[in-house]
Design a protein around this motif. Structure first.
Motif, PDB file in Angstrom:
ATOM      1  N   UNK A 129     -26.509  16.923  -6.495  1.00  0.00           N
ATOM      2  CA  UNK A 129     -27.505  16.505  -5.585  1.00  0.00           C
ATOM      3  C   UNK A 129     -27.476  15.182  -5.893  1.00  0.00           C
ATOM      4  N   UNK A 130     -27.426  14.731  -7.098  1.00  0.00           N
ATOM      5  CA  UNK A 130     -27.458  13.060  -7.675  1.00  0.00           C
ATOM      6  C   UNK A 130     -26.663  13.301  -8.898  1.00  0.00           C
ATOM      7  N   UNK A 131     -26.366  12.168  -9.651  1.00  0.00           N
ATOM      8  CA  UNK A 131     -25.804  12.069 -11.051  1.00  0.00           C
ATOM      9  C   UNK A 131     -26.330  12.793 -12.184  1.00  0.00           C
ATOM     10  N   UNK A 132     -27.634  13.019 -11.868  1.00  0.00           N
ATOM     11  CA  UNK A 132     -28.512  13.938 -12.856  1.00  0.00           C
ATOM     12  C   UNK A 132     -29.399  14.971 -12.224  1.00  0.00           C
ATOM     13  N   UNK A 133     -28.904  15.610 -11.178  1.00  0.00           N
ATOM     14  CA  UNK A 133     -29.532  16.695 -10.701  1.00  0.00           C
ATOM     15  C   UNK A 133     -28.393  17.652  -9.902  1.00  0.00           C
ATOM     16  N   UNK A 134     -28.427  18.957 -10.186  1.00  0.00           N
ATOM     17  CA  UNK A 134     -27.592  19.858  -9.651  1.00  0.00           C
ATOM     18  C   UNK A 134     -28.268  21.038  -8.951  1.00  0.00           C
ATOM     19  N   UNK A 135     -27.961  21.519  -7.789  1.00  0.00           N
ATOM     20  CA  UNK A 135     -28.114  22.773  -6.874  1.00  0.00           C
ATOM     21  C   UNK A 135     -27.097  23.779  -7.327  1.00  0.00           C
ATOM     22  N   UNK A 136     -27.710  24.990  -7.609  1.00  0.00           N
ATOM     23  CA  UNK A 136     -27.183  26.026  -7.671  1.00  0.00           C
ATOM     24  C   UNK A 136     -27.583  27.110  -6.791  1.00  0.00           C
ATOM     25  N   UNK A 137     -26.563  27.840  -6.228  1.00  0.00           N
ATOM     26  CA  UNK A 137     -26.600  28.544  -4.938  1.00  0.00           C
ATOM     27  C   UNK A 137     -26.096  29.828  -5.479  1.00  0.00           C
ATOM     28  N   UNK A 138     -26.773  31.048  -5.470  1.00  0.00           N
ATOM     29  CA  UNK A 138     -26.180  32.396  -5.614  1.00  0.00           C
ATOM     30  C   UNK A 138     -26.037  33.114  -4.554  1.00  0.00           C
ATOM     31  N   UNK A 139     -24.712  33.504  -4.069  1.00  0.00           N
ATOM     32  CA  UNK A 139     -24.605  34.398  -2.998  1.00  0.00           C
ATOM     33  C   UNK A 139     -24.445  35.984  -3.416  1.00  0.00           C
ATOM     34  N   UNK A 140     -25.165  36.785  -3.557  1.00  0.00           N
ATOM     35  CA  UNK A 140     -25.129  38.092  -4.085  1.00  0.00           C
ATOM     36  C   UNK A 140     -24.670  39.173  -3.007  1.00  0.00           C
ATOM     37  N   UNK A 141     -23.868  40.143  -3.391  1.00  0.00           N
ATOM     38  CA  UNK A 141     -23.582  41.425  -2.718  1.00  0.00           C
ATOM     39  C   UNK A 141     -23.375  42.333  -3.497  1.00  0.00           C
ATOM     40  N   UNK A 142     -24.406  43.438  -3.378  1.00  0.00           N
ATOM     41  CA  UNK A 142     -24.820  44.568  -3.973  1.00  0.00           C
ATOM     42  C   UNK A 142     -23.811  45.652  -3.534  1.00  0.00           C
ATOM     43  N   UNK A 143     -23.251  46.549  -4.648  1.00  0.00           N
ATOM     44  CA  UNK A 143     -22.325  47.502  -3.949  1.00  0.00           C
ATOM     45  C   UNK A 143     -23.243  48.767  -3.380  1.00  0.00           C
ATOM     46  N   UNK A 144     -22.154  49.536  -2.638  1.00  0.00           N
ATOM     47  CA  UNK A 144     -22.706  50.183  -1.429  1.00  0.00           C
ATOM     48  C   UNK A 144     -23.453  51.474  -2.463  1.00  0.00           C
ATOM     49  N   UNK A 145     -24.545  52.052  -1.809  1.00  0.00           N
ATOM     50  CA  UNK A 145     -25.261  53.204  -2.680  1.00  0.00           C
ATOM     51  C   UNK A 145     -25.324  54.575  -1.788  1.00  0.00           C
ATOM     52  N   UNK A 146     -25.485  55.628  -2.379  1.00  0.00           N
ATOM     53  CA  UNK A 146     -25.431  56.741  -1.608  1.00  0.00           C
ATOM     54  C   UNK A 146     -26.709  56.689  -0.872  1.00  0.00           C
ATOM     55  N   UNK A 147     -26.721  57.735  -0.056  1.00  0.00           N
ATOM     56  CA  UNK A 147     -28.247  57.651   0.706  1.00  0.00           C
ATOM     57  C   UNK A 147     -29.579  58.010  -0.171  1.00  0.00           C
ATOM     58  N   UNK A 148     -29.094  58.805  -1.256  1.00  0.00           N
ATOM     59  CA  UNK A 148     -30.242  59.296  -2.094  1.00  0.00           C
ATOM     60  C   UNK A 148     -30.440  58.301  -3.217  1.00  0.00           C
ATOM     61  N   UNK A 149     -29.645  57.069  -3.158  1.00  0.00           N
ATOM     62  CA  UNK A 149     -29.781  56.145  -4.248  1.00  0.00           C
ATOM     63  C   UNK A 149     -30.220  54.749  -3.501  1.00  0.00           C
ATOM     64  N   UNK A 150     -30.540  54.693  -2.362  1.00  0.00           N
ATOM     65  CA  UNK A 150     -30.539  53.574  -1.574  1.00  0.00           C
ATOM     66  C   UNK A 150     -32.308  53.064  -1.877  1.00  0.00           C
TER      67      UNK A 150
END
Length: 346
Positions: A129-150
């Motif tokens: 963002x600047x020499x002294x500031x950083x933006x961190x972006x997380x893109x998260x994709x969780x695993x597929x769950x069974x119907x009973x675990x959703x």
């Protein structure tokens, strides 16, 4: 018998209704994005993410447990590095890999939790963002769950966001100490008198009284440095990048006395509970200091301290304690590398 049949039918209907609702109304996996900013340069931030030994020190998922064990696998940093972890107390375990790295730009993690064969995919993007500031972006994709675990997907994002919130506080503390140390080293000009504003500090250490004859004082300082350092690093489990430089606080004029009283400690990012009564915290308020860096024999520091005192008197300033910050750890028989700070006020 009829009663049990009725109960069985009700249970089947409830399970069926639950399964149907999960199937139609809850996604089998989750995708979400989280953004944070930290007030530190991109290169320093990125190194805390692509080095898994650094990463596990501040990431709350790992650092919050005192019973977790972690094994690190070569190359330890960047693409191809990996860890396995196990926590006997919570019975959590798994593996984490860095699958892709674009230096100072992006990382891709794979996290396998417990016996799950499908990983959570985490892409992290870093933006200056600047020499002294950083933006961190997380893109998260969780695993597929069974119907009973959703049902887990109802709280997955909140749980992940809470972990990041706590982790960012830890990261800021770690980077704060690393940047402070780097800045101090870069600012060193030996035997030049400077004026600095010192921020508030929380220092964990011990109170000491000892003889000031010949080399007895320095031997005592070395002994107490080892005592405090062992307690902070071994008993409390703090790493080098989580603490500040060791500091000795004493009355500015007591180098003339036959016996010297001083407080020796190591700055921590925050006050924590300490069970050993031999150690205590000292809070240092923000001050204005006259400062000199000194390198040489420990007795030789007296001349530099006298220069600071003479400067304060010349400027008609009152003065308090002198802070002797050890840029290099004190070692018996070796010269010292010190930052000498005299707190002054009107």
């Amino acid at each position: 018998m009829r009663f049990f049949k009725i109960i069985a039918v009700i249970v089947v209907l409830l399970v069926g209704a639950y399964a149907a609702s999960m199937y139609y109304f809850v996604d089998e996996s989750k995708r979400f994005t989280i953004e944070k900013e930290v007030d530190y340069p991109l290169e320093k931030v990125f190194n805390q993410f692509n080095n898994l030994q650094n990463f596990t020190r501040w990431n709350n998922f790992f650092s919050s447990s005192k019973t977790i064990t972690i094994d690190y696998y070569s190359p330890y940093e960047g693409q191809g590095s990996a860890i396995s972890y196990d926590d006997p107390k919570s019975k959590d375990g798994g593996e984490m890999f860095i699958r892709y790295e674009n230096p100072n730009k992006t990382l891709r993690y794979q996290l396998f939790e417990d016996e799950d064969e499908n990983p959570t995919l985490i892409d992290v993007k870093f933006t200056a963002v600047s020499p002294e500031k950083t933006k961190i972006t997380w893109y998260v994709h969780t695993p597929k769950l069974s119907v009973l675990s959703r049902a887990q997907n109802f709280w997955t994002e909140d749980k992940f966001a809470d972990n990041i919130e706590k982790s960012m506080l830890n990261l800021k503390n770690v980077l704060g100490n690393k940047v402070e140390k780097d800045n101090q080293l870069a600012a060193i000009k030996y035997d030049s008198l400077m004026v600095e504003k010192e921020e508030e500090k929380m220092i964990l250490g011990i109170n000491v009284s000892t003889s000031n004859k010949k080399d007895a004082l320095y031997k005592n300082i070395v002994m107490n440095y080892n005592k405090v350092n062992n307690f902070v690093t071994m008993d409390l489990g703090k790493k080098n990048d989580e603490v500040g430089y060791p500091v000795l606080i004493t009355d500015a004029d007591n180098f003339k006395d036959n016996e010297v009283s001083y407080f020796f400690g190591i700055p921590l990012s925050k006050k924590i509970g300490v069970a050993d009564n031999n150690f205590n915290f000292r809070s240092v308020s923000p001050t204005e200091n006259y400062v000199m860096y000194y390198k040489g024999s420990y007795p030789g520091r007296i001349k530099a301290i006298q220069q600071l005192i003479q400067k304060a008197k010349k400027d008609e300033m009152r003065y308090g304690d002198v802070y002797q910050t050890f840029i290099e750890p004190p070692v018996d028989g070796k010269d010292v590398n010190l930052k000498l700070s005299l707190s002054v006020y009107r």
